[in-house]
Design a protein around this motif. Structure first.
Motif, PDB file in Angstrom:
ATOM      1  N   ASN A 321     -30.461  33.078  15.056  1.00  0.00           N
ATOM      2  CA  ASN A 321     -30.085  33.523  13.466  1.00  0.00           C
ATOM      3  C   ASN A 321     -29.341  32.327  12.711  1.00  0.00           C
ATOM      4  N   PHE A 322     -27.748  32.251  13.577  1.00  0.00           N
ATOM      5  CA  PHE A 322     -27.125  30.835  13.304  1.00  0.00           C
ATOM      6  C   PHE A 322     -26.747  29.389  14.308  1.00  0.00           C
ATOM      7  N   GLY A 323     -26.956  29.615  15.192  1.00  0.00           N
ATOM      8  CA  GLY A 323     -26.585  29.043  15.937  1.00  0.00           C
ATOM      9  C   GLY A 323     -25.131  28.372  15.819  1.00  0.00           C
ATOM     10  N   ALA A 324     -23.783  28.353  14.942  1.00  0.00           N
ATOM     11  CA  ALA A 324     -23.184  26.754  14.672  1.00  0.00           C
ATOM     12  C   ALA A 324     -21.990  27.599  14.967  1.00  0.00           C
ATOM     13  N   ILE A 325     -20.546  27.113  15.182  1.00  0.00           N
ATOM     14  CA  ILE A 325     -19.205  27.326  15.317  1.00  0.00           C
ATOM     15  C   ILE A 325     -18.382  27.246  14.190  1.00  0.00           C
ATOM     16  N   TYR A 326     -18.391  27.882  13.923  1.00  0.00           N
ATOM     17  CA  TYR A 326     -16.786  28.344  12.705  1.00  0.00           C
ATOM     18  C   TYR A 326     -15.711  27.706  12.795  1.00  0.00           C
ATOM     19  N   LYS A 327     -14.497  26.694  12.289  1.00  0.00           N
ATOM     20  CA  LYS A 327     -13.657  26.365  12.377  1.00  0.00           C
ATOM     21  C   LYS A 327     -12.359  27.031  11.754  1.00  0.00           C
ATOM     22  N   PHE A 328     -11.412  28.391  10.808  1.00  0.00           N
ATOM     23  CA  PHE A 328     -11.005  28.705  10.164  1.00  0.00           C
ATOM     24  C   PHE A 328      -9.937  28.205  10.497  1.00  0.00           C
ATOM     25  N   ILE A 329      -9.315  27.629   8.862  1.00  0.00           N
ATOM     26  CA  ILE A 329      -8.026  26.746   9.029  1.00  0.00           C
ATOM     27  C   ILE A 329      -7.304  27.661   8.134  1.00  0.00           C
ATOM     28  N   LEU A 330      -6.055  28.132   8.543  1.00  0.00           N
ATOM     29  CA  LEU A 330      -5.471  28.873   7.104  1.00  0.00           C
ATOM     30  C   LEU A 330      -4.451  29.162   7.055  1.00  0.00           C
ATOM     31  N   GLN A 331      -3.388  28.862   5.928  1.00  0.00           N
ATOM     32  CA  GLN A 331      -2.339  28.978   5.574  1.00  0.00           C
ATOM     33  C   GLN A 331      -1.992  30.232   5.220  1.00  0.00           C
ATOM     34  N   GLY A 332      -0.748  30.447   5.196  1.00  0.00           N
ATOM     35  CA  GLY A 332       0.424  31.214   4.120  1.00  0.00           C
ATOM     36  C   GLY A 332       0.527  32.125   5.421  1.00  0.00           C
ATOM     37  N   GLU A 333       1.386  33.968   5.120  1.00  0.00           N
ATOM     38  CA  GLU A 333       1.531  34.414   6.458  1.00  0.00           C
ATOM     39  C   GLU A 333       0.623  34.552   7.312  1.00  0.00           C
ATOM     40  N   ASN A 334       0.713  34.488   8.440  1.00  0.00           N
ATOM     41  CA  ASN A 334      -0.255  35.337   9.152  1.00  0.00           C
ATOM     42  C   ASN A 334      -0.578  33.891   9.862  1.00  0.00           C
ATOM     43  N   GLY A 335      -1.013  32.831   9.125  1.00  0.00           N
ATOM     44  CA  GLY A 335      -2.126  31.296   9.507  1.00  0.00           C
ATOM     45  C   GLY A 335      -2.230  31.233  10.217  1.00  0.00           C
ATOM     46  N   GLY A 336      -2.850  30.546  10.677  1.00  0.00           N
ATOM     47  CA  GLY A 336      -3.152  29.422  11.895  1.00  0.00           C
ATOM     48  C   GLY A 336      -4.380  28.608  12.349  1.00  0.00           C
ATOM     49  N   VAL A 337      -5.144  28.974  12.913  1.00  0.00           N
ATOM     50  CA  VAL A 337      -6.248  28.545  13.818  1.00  0.00           C
ATOM     51  C   VAL A 337      -7.318  28.932  14.431  1.00  0.00           C
ATOM     52  N   PHE A 338      -8.675  29.691  14.060  1.00  0.00           N
ATOM     53  CA  PHE A 338      -9.504  30.067  14.142  1.00  0.00           C
ATOM     54  C   PHE A 338     -10.507  30.126  15.023  1.00  0.00           C
ATOM     55  N   TYR A 339     -11.183  30.029  15.505  1.00  0.00           N
ATOM     56  CA  TYR A 339     -12.898  29.705  15.713  1.00  0.00           C
ATOM     57  C   TYR A 339     -13.497  30.973  15.356  1.00  0.00           C
ATOM     58  N   LEU A 340     -14.869  30.737  15.453  1.00  0.00           N
ATOM     59  CA  LEU A 340     -15.714  31.677  15.467  1.00  0.00           C
ATOM     60  C   LEU A 340     -17.202  31.129  15.720  1.00  0.00           C
ATOM     61  N   ASP A 341     -17.451  30.994  17.470  1.00  0.00           N
ATOM     62  CA  ASP A 341     -18.463  30.879  17.203  1.00  0.00           C
ATOM     63  C   ASP A 341     -19.759  31.795  17.971  1.00  0.00           C
ATOM     64  N   LEU A 342     -20.714  30.749  17.332  1.00  0.00           N
ATOM     65  CA  LEU A 342     -21.752  31.927  17.188  1.00  0.00           C
ATOM     66  C   LEU A 342     -23.543  30.519  17.867  1.00  0.00           C
ATOM     67  N   LYS A 343     -23.450  30.308  18.539  1.00  0.00           N
ATOM     68  CA  LYS A 343     -23.605  28.984  19.324  1.00  0.00           C
ATOM     69  C   LYS A 343     -24.104  28.835  20.631  1.00  0.00           C
ATOM     70  N   THR A 344     -23.303  29.512  21.040  1.00  0.00           N
ATOM     71  CA  THR A 344     -23.442  29.837  23.356  1.00  0.00           C
ATOM     72  C   THR A 344     -23.267  30.728  23.394  1.00  0.00           C
ATOM     73  N   GLY A 345     -24.018  31.642  24.421  1.00  0.00           N
ATOM     74  CA  GLY A 345     -24.111  32.941  24.780  1.00  0.00           C
ATOM     75  C   GLY A 345     -24.511  34.049  23.728  1.00  0.00           C
ATOM     76  N   GLN A 346     -23.454  35.576  23.828  1.00  0.00           N
ATOM     77  CA  GLN A 346     -23.498  35.770  22.904  1.00  0.00           C
ATOM     78  C   GLN A 346     -22.867  36.157  21.737  1.00  0.00           C
ATOM     79  N   GLY A 347     -21.578  34.836  21.383  1.00  0.00           N
ATOM     80  CA  GLY A 347     -21.095  35.004  20.732  1.00  0.00           C
ATOM     81  C   GLY A 347     -19.987  35.249  20.957  1.00  0.00           C
ATOM     82  N   SER A 348     -18.479  34.008  20.516  1.00  0.00           N
ATOM     83  CA  SER A 348     -17.073  34.878  20.816  1.00  0.00           C
ATOM     84  C   SER A 348     -16.323  34.365  19.212  1.00  0.00           C
ATOM     85  N   VAL A 349     -14.853  34.779  19.943  1.00  0.00           N
ATOM     86  CA  VAL A 349     -13.923  34.196  18.495  1.00  0.00           C
ATOM     87  C   VAL A 349     -13.210  34.153  18.929  1.00  0.00           C
ATOM     88  N   GLY A 350     -12.083  34.059  18.284  1.00  0.00           N
ATOM     89  CA  GLY A 350     -10.624  33.493  18.744  1.00  0.00           C
ATOM     90  C   GLY A 350      -9.279  32.495  18.132  1.00  0.00           C
TER      91      GLY A 350
END
Length: 411
Positions: A321-350
Motif C-alpha cells: 500500500n505505501f511502497g516508500a522508505i521514511y527517514k526520521f531525524i529527531l532532535q532533543g532527548e533520546n533523538g537520533g536518526v531512525f528509519y521505517l522501510d515500507l518498500k522491501t520485504g515485509q517492512g522493517s524499522v530501526g
C-alpha cells in the motif's frame, strides 16, 4: 539664427581638454508672428514642431526582443539560401508539393522560424513551408481547460479547507505563446495553484463559502496579469465547493481576566458602588486562574519504545500500500536518526540509515512532536504548515504518514 557648442582651444599639450559638443543641434528660431505666437505647426501634424532635433537617441518603448541588426553579407547569404530552396522546390515539383504545403484550419495558427528567425504567423488556409530551412509549431486557438487538484490550505481565521478549481484558457497570441513559454501547461498549472491558495488564505472560513463568486473573479484577474504577457488569456475560473477539514479555533474569552472591570449581565440589578468595589478587588487580586480545563501530561514514550511497538505491526500488505522508505531525524532527548522501510520485504524499522536504499522522504522534528504524531495528537499537514515538521523529499509520500499512523493504531 543657429547655435552650436565648440571646444575650447589650447596650446599646451599637457592640458586636459574636454569636449563640450552638444548631443543635439539647434535649428533656426521659430517664426514669430502674432497669429501663431512662438510655435509653428506643420501641415498634417497635431503637435508643434521642435526647435531642435535629437540624434543618436533610442526610444524608451523599444521592444525587449528586438532583432539585432544584420550585416549586408548576412542578408545576402540568407536571401541566397532561401532562393536556392525555392529553386529546389520548383525543380522537384509536383513531388515536393506533397511535403511543402500545409493546411492550417480556421482554429489554428502556424508559427514559423526560417533560419532561426521568426516570420509572420500564418493561417488559416494553405501555407508554403520550406522544409529544408523552416521549423514550425502548430498552435490550437480553441479554449482548453485543466483542473487544479484539491489542496488543503489555511484560511485567515486558522481554519483548514480543501478546494480545487477548473481553469479555462485560450491562446490569444500564437507568436507570444511559442516565444515566451517553454512548457505552457506546467506554467499555467503552477500559476493557477499558487493564485488559488493565496486568495483562499485571505478570507475567513465563512467568507470562502459566501463569497465564492468574488474569489473566482479575483483569481481570474490575478492569473491574467501574468498570462497576458505569455499570449494566453484565462477566460473562466470555477472553484469547487470548499470541503471543511478543520473548523477555526473558537475565541476563548475569560470573564475573570484582570484586563478590565467585571461586566455583569444587564438583567442583574447591582448598585454601582458594589460593582466598582468588585472591579477593584479583581484588579488587586491579580490574574485569576483560567476556567479552561488543564490537560494533564501523559506518559512519554521514547523513540526506541515506539520502534519496538511498530515492528510487530509491519506486514506485506502495508508494503504494497505505501511502497516508500521514511527517514526520521529527531532532535532533543533520546533523538537520533531512525528509519521505517515500507518498500522491501515485509517492512522493517530501526536506527540509523535505511538499509534498503535512499529514503523517499526525510522528516525532521523534535522527539516530543514525533511522540505526538504517532499518538494521533498532531497531524502531519498542520505540523508541516506551522514549521514543527520539516520535510525533504517527496511531499506526497510524507503526507501519507497520517494514514500509516491510523494503520499502526498507536493512539
Amino acid at each position: 539664427m543657429s547655435a552650436k557648442y565648440s571646444k575650447l582651444p589650447t596650446d599646451d599639450p599637457d592640458t586636459v581638454t574636454f569636449d563640450f559638443s552638444s548631443p543635439f543641434t539647434y535649428g533656426s528660431m521659430l517664426a514669430q508672428n502674432s497669429d501663431h505666437g512662438l510655435f509653428t505647426q506643420r501641415q498634417g501634424e497635431n503637435k508643434p514642431s521642435s526647435a531642435f532635433t535629437y540624434t543618436g537617441q533610442r526610444a524608451s518603448s523599444e521592444r525587449v526582443h528586438e532583432e539585432t541588426p544584420r550585416s549586408q553579407l548576412h542578408r545576402t547569404c540568407t536571401a541566397l539560401i532561401i532562393g536556392m530552396c525555392y529553386i529546389l522546390l520548383f525543380v522537384t515539383f509536383p513531388v515536393s508539393a506533397w511535403f511543402s504545403f500545409k493546411v492550417v484550419h480556421q482554429y489554428q495558427r502556424l508559427v514559423i522560424f526560417r533560419l532561426g528567425r521568426q516570420i509572420p504567423t500564418k493561417g488559416p488556409g494553405t501555407v508554403l513551408i520550406l522544409r529544408c530551412i523552416d521549423s514550425w509549431t502548430l498552435i490550437d486557438m480553441r479554449t482548453r481547460a485543466f483542473t487544479v487538484p484539491p489542496q488543503q490550505t489555511f484560511t485567515s481565521d486558522n481554519g483548514v479547507v480543501e478546494v480545487g478549481a477548473d481553469v479555462y484558457y485560450r491562446i490569444s497570441d500564437a507568436s507570444l505563446s511559442v516565444t515566451s513559454l517553454q512548457d505552457r501547461n506546467h506554467a499555467l498549472r503552477v500559476l493557477a495553484h499558487t493564485a488559488l491558495l493565496k486568495h483562499i488564505a485571505k478570507h475567513a472560513l465563512g467568507d470562502v463559502e459566501i463569497n465564492l463568486v468574488n474569489i473566482n473573479n479575483a483569481v481570474q484577474v490575478d492569473i491574467n496579469q501574468s498570462t497576458m504577457t505569455w499570449g494566453v488569456e484565462i477566460s473562466k475560473v470555477e472553484i469547487s465547493q470548499p470541503k471543511i477539514i478543520h473548523q477555526p479555533p473558537p475565541v476563548n474569552i475569560n470573564p475573570f481576566s484582570s484586563s478590565g472591570p467585571v461586566l455583569l449581565p444587564p438583567s442583574v440589578n447591582v448598585p454601582s458602588p458594589i460593582q466598582q468595589m468588585m472591579s477593584g478587588m479583581t484588579s488587586a487580586a491579580g490574574p485569576a486562574p483560567s476556567i479552561l480545563p488543564v490537560t494533564q501530561p501523559t506518559d512519554q514514550v521514547t523513540p526506541h519504545g515506539l520502534l519496538a511497538a511498530v515492528r510487530p505491526l509491519l506486514n506485506e500488505s502495508m508494503v504494497r500500500n505505501f511502497g516508500a522508505i521514511y527517514k526520521f531525524i529527531l532532535q532533543g532527548e533520546n533523538g537520533g536518526v531512525f528509519y521505517l522501510d515500507l518498500k522491501t520485504g515485509q517492512g522493517s524499522v530501526g536506527i540509523g540509515e535505511p538499509p534498503g536504499g535512499a529514503a523517499d522522504t526525510e522528516l525532521s522534528m523534535t522527539t516530543q512532536d514525533m511522540q505526538s504524531l504517532f499518538r494521533g495528537e498532531l497531524k502531519p499537514f498542520p505540523a508541516y504548515i506551522s514549521g514543527r515538521l520539516r520535510i525533504s523529499g517527496d511531499l506526497d509520500v510524507a503526507m501519507k504518514l497520517e494514514h500509516l499512523i491510523d494503520k499502526l493504531k498507536l493512539k
